[in-house]
Design a protein around this motif. Sequence first.
Motif, PDB file in Angstrom:
ATOM      1  N   ASP A 182       0.832  -1.196   0.000  1.00  0.00           N
ATOM      2  CA  ASP A 182       0.000   0.000   0.000  1.00  0.00           C
ATOM      3  C   ASP A 182       0.867   1.247   0.000  1.00  0.00           C
ATOM      4  OD1 ASP A 182      -2.287  -1.458   0.038  1.00  0.00           O
ATOM      5  OD2 ASP A 182      -2.483  -1.445   2.220  1.00  0.00           O
ATOM      6  N   ARG A 184       0.566   5.449   0.159  1.00  0.00           N
ATOM      7  CA  ARG A 184      -0.300   6.592   0.424  1.00  0.00           C
ATOM      8  C   ARG A 184       0.449   7.869   0.061  1.00  0.00           C
ATOM      9  NH1 ARG A 184      -3.193   6.695   6.022  1.00  0.00           N
ATOM     10  NH2 ARG A 184      -4.262   5.000   4.941  1.00  0.00           N
ATOM     11  N   THR A 192      -5.099   5.874  -0.835  1.00  0.00           N
ATOM     12  CA  THR A 192      -4.255   4.693  -0.780  1.00  0.00           C
ATOM     13  C   THR A 192      -4.168   4.081  -2.167  1.00  0.00           C
ATOM     14  OG1 THR A 192      -4.864   4.249   1.513  1.00  0.00           O
ATOM     15  CG2 THR A 192      -3.928   2.428   0.251  1.00  0.00           C
ATOM     16  N   THR A 194      -2.505   1.004  -4.325  1.00  0.00           N
ATOM     17  CA  THR A 194      -1.877  -0.302  -4.199  1.00  0.00           C
ATOM     18  C   THR A 194      -1.105  -0.614  -5.475  1.00  0.00           C
ATOM     19  OG1 THR A 194      -3.679  -1.042  -2.788  1.00  0.00           O
ATOM     20  CG2 THR A 194      -2.263  -2.736  -3.719  1.00  0.00           C
ATOM     21  N   THR A 313       2.052   0.384   5.594  1.00  0.00           N
ATOM     22  CA  THR A 313       1.720   1.290   4.498  1.00  0.00           C
ATOM     23  C   THR A 313       2.789   2.365   4.385  1.00  0.00           C
ATOM     24  OG1 THR A 313      -0.644   0.930   4.834  1.00  0.00           O
ATOM     25  CG2 THR A 313       0.005   2.893   3.611  1.00  0.00           C
TER      26      THR A 313
END
Length: 369
Positions: A182, A184, A192, A194, A313
Motif C-alpha cells: 500500500d 499513500r 491509498t 496499491t 503502508t
Amino acid sequence: MALLTPVQRLHLMNGLMMVQQQHAANTLTVVHLLHVRRQACQQQRRRYWVREWLIRRPLYGMYEKLMGELEREDVAGFRNFIRMEPAQFYELLQTIGDRITKQNIWFRKPLEPGLKLSIAFRYYAEGDSYHSLMYSFRVAHNTISKIVLEVSSAIVAELAVERNGSFSTPWAPLVANTCTSDVRPRGDHCTTITRAFMAHVDAEYKFMWIDIGTAGSHSDAQVFNHSELKDAIDNGVIGFPNAAPLPGDDKNVPFFMLGDDAFALRTWMMKPYSTQNLEHDDRIFNYRLSRARRIVENAFGILASRFRCLVPTMHQTPVTVVQIVEACVCLHNLMHMWTQVRYPSMPTMRTRTTKWFLVLGGMVGRSTM
C-alpha cells in the motif's frame, strides 16, 4: 427614436444582465487575487534559519555518537542497527559517496555522505517516521525526505545490474511472485494506492529482476502478461537453460516455469491440476509445485524481515516508493553476496519421483507483504 418592440427589449435586458454578471465575476477574481497577494505579503517569515538543537548534531547526534560506540564496542549491535557490518557500510559508502556528496559552499556546510547513508539505512531497517528520525539524527524531517530519495536513487544507479541473455546455470531458474504494497501519496486528501511487486528470484533467494508499479487491482496473470519478462520469454530474448537429464537418468528434460490456477498453461509454464477428482500422481505433482512455491515466498519474507519499511503502508509518493523498494532489493542482493549466506536452495528439494523433478524450475504466484 422608434420604440423597441417587446422582443427587442427582452434581448436588450438579457444582454445587460450578461454584462453585469461578467463584471461581477471579474470583480470577484480581482478581489481573490488581492486577497492571495495580501496573504503572501503577511506570511510570517521563518523564525530560524536552522534550529539551535539541530546545530548541536556533532555533539549529540546518533550518527556521530551512537554509531561510533557501536562500531567500537558492539559490532552485532551495529549490524542490527543498520543491517550490515561496519566494513560493509564503509565499503558501500565509498561506492556511492560521490553520488550523494553536495558541494561545500561558504554560508552552509553540506551533510556528510555517511550521515545520509545512515539515515536511509535506519529508515530501511525499521521504517521509522521522518519525525522520529529527525529527533534521533538531528536532521530536519523535510531534509530527511529528500535524503531517503537521494540515497535510494544512488543505490539503484550504482548497484542495479540488468540481466540479459540466457540463465547462467541450471539452478538459476525463473522464480517469480507478485506482492502488493500500500502506498499513500502525500496530499490534501488521503488516497491509498496499491501497487504490485513482481520479481524474478533465483534458487539462492537473490532477486534477479523486478517490476514495480502495476495496479494492485490486477490479477497475477494480468501483472505477468503485461510484464517485460513475459515479452522477453516470448521473443526469445531470455532463454531457458538447455535441457538436462534428471538425477539418475540420461534423458534430457526441459525446464519449466510454474504457476497457479490463475495462469494459462503454456509450453514453458506448468500449473497445478484442478483440486477436483485428483488421482494419486496428480496430487504428487501439486505437492511438488507447492514446495517450489516456497522458494519465492521465503525470498519475499527475508526481504520484508530485513527491511521493515516494506511491511506497513508507505506514506511516500509512488515515485519515491519505487526507488525505496528497488534500493532494498539491491541491498538484499549485495548483503547476500557479502555474507555468502546460503539459504536452503532448490537442489535440496529433489524428489524421489524423478518424473516430477522437471517442474522445479520456478513459479509465479501472489503474496501480500
